[in-house]
Design a protein around this motif. Structure first.
Motif, PDB file in Angstrom:
ATOM      1  N   MET A  27      -1.712 -10.462  -7.874  1.00 40.01           N
ATOM      2  CA  MET A  27      -2.921  -9.806  -8.369  1.00 40.01           C
ATOM      3  C   MET A  27      -3.008  -8.369  -7.849  1.00 40.01           C
ATOM      4  SD  MET A  27      -6.897 -10.694  -7.543  1.00 40.01           S
ATOM      5  CE  MET A  27      -6.692 -10.049  -5.886  1.00 40.01           C
ATOM      6  N   TYR A  28      -2.762  -8.171  -6.551  1.00 35.13           N
ATOM      7  CA  TYR A  28      -2.823  -6.823  -5.995  1.00 35.13           C
ATOM      8  C   TYR A  28      -1.759  -5.916  -6.605  1.00 35.13           C
ATOM      9  CZ  TYR A  28      -6.292  -8.129  -2.504  1.00 35.13           C
ATOM     10  OH  TYR A  28      -7.440  -8.532  -1.876  1.00 35.13           O
ATOM     11  N   LEU A  29      -0.582  -6.472  -6.879  1.00 36.43           N
ATOM     12  CA  LEU A  29       0.448  -5.659  -7.518  1.00 36.43           C
ATOM     13  C   LEU A  29       0.040  -5.298  -8.954  1.00 36.43           C
ATOM     14  CD1 LEU A  29       3.662  -7.408  -6.168  1.00 36.43           C
ATOM     15  CD2 LEU A  29       2.712  -5.183  -5.464  1.00 36.43           C
ATOM     16  N   ASP A  30      -0.542  -6.259  -9.673  1.00 35.81           N
ATOM     17  CA  ASP A  30      -1.022  -5.980 -11.037  1.00 35.81           C
ATOM     18  C   ASP A  30      -2.128  -4.929 -11.037  1.00 35.81           C
ATOM     19  OD1 ASP A  30       0.740  -7.835 -12.063  1.00 35.81           O
ATOM     20  OD2 ASP A  30      -0.778  -9.409 -12.339  1.00 35.81           O
ATOM     21  N   LEU A  31      -2.938  -4.912  -9.998  1.00 36.96           N
ATOM     22  CA  LEU A  31      -4.030  -3.937  -9.884  1.00 36.96           C
ATOM     23  C   LEU A  31      -3.564  -2.610  -9.271  1.00 36.96           C
ATOM     24  CD1 LEU A  31      -6.884  -6.295  -8.616  1.00 36.96           C
ATOM     25  CD2 LEU A  31      -6.674  -5.252 -10.889  1.00 36.96           C
ATOM     26  N   LYS A  33      -2.313  -2.060  -6.311  1.00 35.50           N
ATOM     27  CA  LYS A  33      -2.762  -1.936  -4.922  1.00 35.50           C
ATOM     28  C   LYS A  33      -1.674  -2.521  -4.011  1.00 35.50           C
ATOM     29  CE  LYS A  33      -7.635  -1.973  -5.967  1.00 35.50           C
ATOM     30  NZ  LYS A  33      -8.956  -2.380  -5.551  1.00 35.50           N
ATOM     31  N   PRO A  34      -0.506  -1.868  -3.990  1.00 32.89           N
ATOM     32  CA  PRO A  34       0.609  -2.427  -3.213  1.00 32.89           C
ATOM     33  C   PRO A  34       0.322  -2.506  -1.716  1.00 32.89           C
ATOM     34  CG  PRO A  34       1.109  -0.190  -3.913  1.00 32.89           C
ATOM     35  CD  PRO A  34      -0.160  -0.595  -4.607  1.00 32.89           C
ATOM     36  N   GLU A  35      -0.538  -1.631  -1.196  1.00 34.19           N
ATOM     37  CA  GLU A  35      -0.836  -1.667   0.241  1.00 34.19           C
ATOM     38  C   GLU A  35      -1.532  -2.976   0.623  1.00 34.19           C
ATOM     39  OE1 GLU A  35      -4.287  -0.177  -1.948  1.00 34.19           O
ATOM     40  OE2 GLU A  35      -2.211   0.496  -1.974  1.00 34.19           O
ATOM     41  N   LYS A  36      -2.357  -3.517  -0.269  1.00 34.34           N
ATOM     42  CA  LYS A  36      -3.007  -4.799   0.014  1.00 34.34           C
ATOM     43  C   LYS A  36      -1.994  -5.949  -0.052  1.00 34.34           C
ATOM     44  CE  LYS A  36      -7.691  -3.571  -0.972  1.00 34.34           C
ATOM     45  NZ  LYS A  36      -8.855  -4.189  -0.412  1.00 34.34           N
ATOM     46  N   ALA A  37      -1.083  -5.887  -1.007  1.00 33.31           N
ATOM     47  CA  ALA A  37      -0.025  -6.905  -1.097  1.00 33.31           C
ATOM     48  C   ALA A  37       0.855  -6.849   0.151  1.00 33.31           C
ATOM     49  CB  ALA A  37       0.814  -6.688  -2.357  1.00 33.31           C
ATOM     50  N   GLN A  38       1.201  -5.642   0.580  1.00 33.06           N
ATOM     51  CA  GLN A  38       2.031  -5.491   1.784  1.00 33.06           C
ATOM     52  C   GLN A  38       1.310  -6.001   3.023  1.00 33.06           C
ATOM     53  OE1 GLN A  38       2.927  -1.319   1.606  1.00 33.06           O
ATOM     54  NE2 GLN A  38       4.678  -1.623   0.232  1.00 33.06           N
ATOM     55  N   ALA A  39      -0.003  -5.819   3.094  1.00 39.90           N
ATOM     56  CA  ALA A  39      -0.774  -6.303   4.240  1.00 39.90           C
ATOM     57  C   ALA A  39      -0.698  -7.830   4.335  1.00 39.90           C
ATOM     58  CB  ALA A  39      -2.221  -5.840   4.147  1.00 39.90           C
ATOM     59  N   ILE A  40      -0.772  -8.503   3.186  1.00 43.31           N
ATOM     60  CA  ILE A  40      -0.655  -9.965   3.182  1.00 43.31           C
ATOM     61  C   ILE A  40       0.732 -10.381   3.653  1.00 43.31           C
ATOM     62  CG2 ILE A  40      -0.604 -12.033   1.700  1.00 43.31           C
ATOM     63  CD1 ILE A  40      -2.749 -10.638  -0.035  1.00 43.31           C
ATOM     64  N   ILE A  41       1.758  -9.707   3.161  1.00 44.20           N
ATOM     65  CA  ILE A  41       3.134 -10.032   3.554  1.00 44.20           C
ATOM     66  C   ILE A  41       3.316  -9.804   5.056  1.00 44.20           C
ATOM     67  CG2 ILE A  41       5.561  -9.344   3.275  1.00 44.20           C
ATOM     68  CD1 ILE A  41       4.786  -8.726   0.285  1.00 44.20           C
ATOM     69  N   ARG A  42       2.804  -8.683   5.580  1.00 48.65           N
ATOM     70  CA  ARG A  42       2.918  -8.403   7.018  1.00 48.65           C
ATOM     71  C   ARG A  42       2.183  -9.458   7.840  1.00 48.65           C
ATOM     72  NH1 ARG A  42       2.339  -3.150   5.313  1.00 48.65           N
ATOM     73  NH2 ARG A  42       0.100  -3.157   5.762  1.00 48.65           N
ATOM     74  N   ALA A  43       1.005  -9.876   7.380  1.00 50.77           N
ATOM     75  CA  ALA A  43       0.242 -10.889   8.108  1.00 50.77           C
ATOM     76  C   ALA A  43       1.013 -12.210   8.173  1.00 50.77           C
ATOM     77  CB  ALA A  43      -1.123 -11.094   7.445  1.00 50.77           C
TER      78      ALA A  43
END
Length: 171
Positions: A27-31, A33-43
């Protein structure tokens, strides 16, 4: 301690959570917002490191309790921090039973309109292994039920309480 969850049940919960996280990333990538997707991956990467450190303590009962706690106590978001590199296998069951008894006490007092975040930090080495449990909310009246091999100290600071549990010192 009624922690009975089959391996299949645990894996179903894990699969469900994993798919939800993948949907969020998508969803973040579709929107855009890659920084939010990356934050989830880092977490998730950091959580995997903490779980690896937990496994290295060779305390399987405490490890299992911590691994399934988010599904057994869904009212609480758990954050795990493990700086210890060696565990205390002799007190494995006592630590797990103490955490279980404590969170059963907490559950009885939870406010359904509050978002609870609990950080469990495991530190020290071998015989001096300790765990700090930090939970938001006013828990001044709540005691940490412990076994004879474990002791607990409490510090309340405003809207957050911290308990440190460790092996009972001899003498």
């Amino acid at each position: 301690m009624d922690m009975t969850k089959s391996v299949a049940q645990s894996l179903r919960h894990a699969r469900h959570d994993f798919l939800n996280e993948l949907q969020l990333i998508s969803m973040y990538l579709d929107l855009e917002k890659p920084e939010k997707a990356q934050a989830i991956i880092r977490a998730h990467a950091e959580a995997a490191v903490q779980l690896s450190h937990l496994s290295a303590l060779h305390m399987p009962q405490m490890e299992e309790w911590l691994l399934v706690s988010k599904w057994r106590f869904p009212e609480i978001r758990f954050v795990l921090e493990v700086s210890a590199r060696t565990g205390n296998p002799e007190l494995d069951g006592a630590f797990a039973r103490t955490l279980e008894a404590f969170f059963q006490s907490v559950r009885a007092e939870l406010d359904p309109y509050v978002e609870y975040v609990c950080t469990i930090s495991i530190f020290g080495e071998g015989p001096s292994l300790a765990a700090e449990v930090s939970l938001n909310g006013d828990w001044a009246s709540l005691e940490f039920p412990v076994e004879s091999a474990i002791n607990a100290t409490k510090a309340c600071e405003g809207d957050r309480s911290k308990w440190t549990i460790r092996a009972q010192m001899e003498g």
